[in-house]
Scaffold this motif. Structure first.
Motif, PDB file in Angstrom:
ATOM      1  N   VAL A   1       0.845  -1.203   0.000  1.00 29.39           N
ATOM      2  CA  VAL A   1       0.000   0.000   0.000  1.00 29.39           C
ATOM      3  C   VAL A   1       0.878   1.251   0.000  1.00 29.39           C
ATOM      4  N   ILE A   2       1.938   1.234   0.779  1.00 25.11           N
ATOM      5  CA  ILE A   2       2.854   2.387   0.830  1.00 25.11           C
ATOM      6  C   ILE A   2       3.404   2.672  -0.558  1.00 25.11           C
ATOM      7  N   TYR A   3       3.906   1.641  -1.223  1.00 19.99           N
ATOM      8  CA  TYR A   3       4.495   1.854  -2.543  1.00 19.99           C
ATOM      9  C   TYR A   3       3.467   2.314  -3.558  1.00 19.99           C
ATOM     10  N   GLN A   4       2.298   1.702  -3.557  1.00 26.67           N
ATOM     11  CA  GLN A   4       1.290   2.110  -4.529  1.00 26.67           C
ATOM     12  C   GLN A   4       0.783   3.517  -4.247  1.00 26.67           C
ATOM     13  N   SER A   5       0.701   3.904  -2.993  1.00 29.29           N
ATOM     14  CA  SER A   5       0.212   5.257  -2.693  1.00 29.29           C
ATOM     15  C   SER A   5       1.213   6.308  -3.154  1.00 29.29           C
ATOM     16  N   ARG A   6       2.465   5.954  -3.218  1.00 29.51           N
ATOM     17  CA  ARG A   6       3.487   6.898  -3.689  1.00 29.51           C
ATOM     18  C   ARG A   6       3.461   7.069  -5.205  1.00 29.51           C
ATOM     19  N   GLU A   7       2.824   6.149  -5.913  1.00 30.87           N
ATOM     20  CA  GLU A   7       2.761   6.245  -7.366  1.00 30.87           C
ATOM     21  C   GLU A   7       1.763   7.303  -7.819  1.00 30.87           C
ATOM     22  N   GLY A   8       0.956   7.816  -6.902  1.00 36.16           N
ATOM     23  CA  GLY A   8      -0.012   8.851  -7.252  1.00 36.16           C
ATOM     24  C   GLY A   8      -1.051   8.344  -8.226  1.00 36.16           C
TER      25      GLY A   8
END
Length: 108
Positions: A12-19
């Protein structure tokens, strides 16, 4: 104590950073989590935001179950600084975020 794997939280952290690029995938990923995992994700974010202390995690979790008013994916994705809140929440719960991130990157 925590009934969601740190690997899922890191996802979730990584995907949320993808905007915008990862929004559709992140919505789908969070919706695919079971109710317990979603509640734990919210509680971890609250601990990371400082709404609850790590020692009050059970209370945060109970509140997450009780006060769920909108779909979890929409609630979390509307939260400012979601990635940072989740990282801080994991760290407060004694989880080595760096090690989890390395494992995530190695596996993906």
């Amino acid at each position: 104590m925590i009934e969601i794997s740190p690997a899922k939280v890191v996802h979730v952290i990584y995907q949320s950073r993808e905007g915008d690029m990862g929004d559709r995938e992140l919505h789908a990923f969070i919706r695919a989590l079971n109710e317990d995992e979603q509640a734990h994700l919210v509680a971890i974010a609250w601990v990371g935001r400082g709404v609850y202390e790590a020692g009050d995690y059970a209370e945060a979790l109970a509140t997450a179950y009780r006060e769920r008013a909108v779909p979890t994916d929409k609630y979390l994705m509307g939260m400012p600084h979601l990635a940072e809140n989740l990282e801080a929440g994991l760290e407060a719960m004694g989880i080595d975020v760096s090690a989890e991130e390395e494992a995530f990157l190695r596996d993906h």
